[in-house]
Design an enzyme around this catalytic site. Structure first.
Site, PDB file in Angstrom:
ATOM      1  N   GLN A   1       0.805  -1.220   0.000  1.00  0.00           N
ATOM      2  CA  GLN A   1       0.000   0.000   0.000  1.00  0.00           C
ATOM      3  C   GLN A   1       0.841   1.276   0.000  1.00  0.00           C
ATOM      4  O   GLN A   1       0.407   2.328  -0.462  1.00  0.00           O
ATOM      5  CB  GLN A   1      -0.932   0.013   1.220  1.00  0.00           C
ATOM      6  CG  GLN A   1      -2.169  -0.848   1.084  1.00  0.00           C
ATOM      7  CD  GLN A   1      -3.185  -0.283   0.102  1.00  0.00           C
ATOM      8  OE1 GLN A   1      -3.246   0.914  -0.137  1.00  0.00           O
ATOM      9  NE2 GLN A   1      -4.000  -1.161  -0.468  1.00  0.00           N
TER      10      GLN A   1
ATOM     11  N   ASP B   1       1.361  -7.227   8.293  1.00  0.00           N
ATOM     12  CA  ASP B   1       0.940  -7.487   9.667  1.00  0.00           C
ATOM     13  C   ASP B   1       2.100  -8.030  10.497  1.00  0.00           C
ATOM     14  O   ASP B   1       2.309  -7.611  11.642  1.00  0.00           O
ATOM     15  CB  ASP B   1      -0.235  -8.474   9.677  1.00  0.00           C
ATOM     16  CG  ASP B   1      -1.480  -7.881   9.022  1.00  0.00           C
ATOM     17  OD1 ASP B   1      -1.725  -6.671   9.190  1.00  0.00           O
ATOM     18  OD2 ASP B   1      -2.200  -8.628   8.336  1.00  0.00           O
TER      19      ASP B   1
ATOM     20  N   HIS C   1      -5.430  -1.408   7.702  1.00  0.00           N
ATOM     21  CA  HIS C   1      -5.919  -2.752   7.995  1.00  0.00           C
ATOM     22  C   HIS C   1      -6.110  -2.830   9.499  1.00  0.00           C
ATOM     23  O   HIS C   1      -5.263  -2.356  10.270  1.00  0.00           O
ATOM     24  CB  HIS C   1      -4.885  -3.776   7.525  1.00  0.00           C
ATOM     25  CG  HIS C   1      -5.336  -5.200   7.542  1.00  0.00           C
ATOM     26  ND1 HIS C   1      -6.656  -5.566   7.388  1.00  0.00           N
ATOM     27  CD2 HIS C   1      -4.636  -6.354   7.690  1.00  0.00           C
ATOM     28  CE1 HIS C   1      -6.742  -6.885   7.414  1.00  0.00           C
ATOM     29  NE2 HIS C   1      -5.536  -7.390   7.613  1.00  0.00           N
TER      30      HIS C   1
ATOM     31  N   ASP D   1     -12.368  -8.111   5.635  1.00  0.00           N
ATOM     32  CA  ASP D   1     -11.198  -8.181   4.768  1.00  0.00           C
ATOM     33  C   ASP D   1     -10.625  -9.595   4.716  1.00  0.00           C
ATOM     34  O   ASP D   1     -10.350 -10.123   3.631  1.00  0.00           O
ATOM     35  CB  ASP D   1     -10.133  -7.201   5.269  1.00  0.00           C
ATOM     36  CG  ASP D   1      -8.997  -7.021   4.281  1.00  0.00           C
ATOM     37  OD1 ASP D   1      -9.239  -6.433   3.217  1.00  0.00           O
ATOM     38  OD2 ASP D   1      -7.878  -7.470   4.557  1.00  0.00           O
TER      39      ASP D   1
END
Length: 347
Positions: A41, A100, A124, A208
């Site tokens: 991103q 993550d 997120h 998601d």
């Protein structure tokens, strides 16, 4: 916010008309937006915000491929490209756009720089929602917000350059300043969103993870494989099997769905196709519904998060990932796809 009727359910959404770019710039005029991570991103959001006139800096490890990528995109060392800790020190809005697993690993460093008055921005909800497993617990004296574009950073950038926008969700987890929601919307406009719909961190990550494992990626590949394999088993050539499974869907039918919806696409197909699609959709829906129930439960209970953290944190994760992607890439179906794409007429 604009009230929109979605098939009988009224939702409030934010559009560019009611929250124009000029307003977003005004809201964030005194902010230094530090984008930490230049992978999936990071590039799209950074470049869109830079082109929209925001004060954006990038924080990235040096040397690294991502650092070199940022340089190629026009970010200059010492001006708007810094090593991570320096960017964290300078930034007032910290855009935490690492993977993550990367967020978990870097959190002790990031948390030291989250002083009172700063804003922590996510795309997120994973790290916050599963905080017991990630250890990502922000201090109470900062704003914590989210803008989640509904697509890849590549798509976000491509649509921005085409003068369009990728829809995004937004959420507020902490509102220490009293202005967190306004900042979240301004960031959403700044990164190039088409329109913004409100959610919360938990709903964002639940939808998601379900979507990625479901129709967006996991389920669609599984369906592709099942149909392709059946056609090949029954004597159809790789070209025919791939065209009837993937190529027609992606190149012909999905653009029609994107334009005006599934019913419109059906109406623009043969009557034989219409009849078969209308008859068989119920069978497929009922067949996969239990799988989606199982999937959502796995997401909601944290099992998917646990597996993701465990596997993605292993030192040989990239090696294993590359092997899995290699197996997918070298499968007959996607090798057939490579040849089919080569045969498309050139622009």
């Amino acid at each position: 916010m604009a009230k929109i009727n979605f098939g009988g359910v009224v939702e409030e959404v934010v559009t560019r008309e009611e929250f124009p770019l000029a307003k977003a710039r005004e809201v964030l005029k005194n902010e230094t937006i530090a984008v930490i991570g230049y992978g999936v991103q990071g590039p799209g959001q950074s470049l869109n915000m830079r082109d929209n006139g925001f004060n954006v800096i990038v924080g990235q490890r040096k040397p690294s491929k991502s650092w070199d990528h940022a340089v190629q995109d026009g970010f200059k060392e010492g001006e708007n490209l810094f090593e991570i800790e320096e960017a964290l020190r300078r930034g007032t809005i910290i855009c935490y756009l690492l993977s993550d697993a990367g967020q978990i690993a870097l959190w002790p460093t990031v948390s030291k720089h989250l002083t009172e008055g700063k804003t922590l921005y996510f795309s997120h909800g994973f790290g916050i929602t599963y905080k017991e497993q990630t250890g990502i617990i922000p201090p109470k004296n900062i704003d914590v917000i989210l803008v989640a574009p509904k697509g890849s950073g590549t798509s976000l950038r491509r649509l921005f350059l085409d003068g369009q926008g990728l829809n995004s969700s937004f959420a507020v987890f902490q509102n220490a300043s009293g202005k967190a929601r306004e900042k979240a919307v301004a960031m959403g406009i700044g990164v190039g969103s088409g329109y913004l719909f409100e959610t919360d961190f938990k709903k964002e990550v639940y939808s998601d993870l379900t979507g990625e494992r479901g129709t967006l990626m996991g389920a669609i590949q599984g369906i592709f494989e099942a149909q392709y394999n059946i056609l090949r088993k029954r004597g159809h050539t790789p070209s025919e099997a791939f065209n009837e499974t993937v190529e027609e869907l992606t190149q012909s039918l999905m653009p029609l769905v994107a334009e005006n919806g599934m019913d419109w696409m059906y109406a623009n197909c043969s009557t034989t196709a219409q009849r078969g699609a209308l008859d068989w959709r119920h069978k497929f829906r009922d067949a996969v519904a239990p799988v989606f129930e199982e999937l959502y439960e796995s997401v909601a209970t944290g099992k998917e998060a646990e597996r993701t953290i465990k596997l993605n944190s292993q030192p040989d994760y990239r090696v294993k990932l590359d092997q899995e992607l290699k197996e997918l890439r070298e499968s007959e179906m996607w090798q057939a796809g490579l040849k089919v794409r080569e045969l498309r007429p050139k622009k």
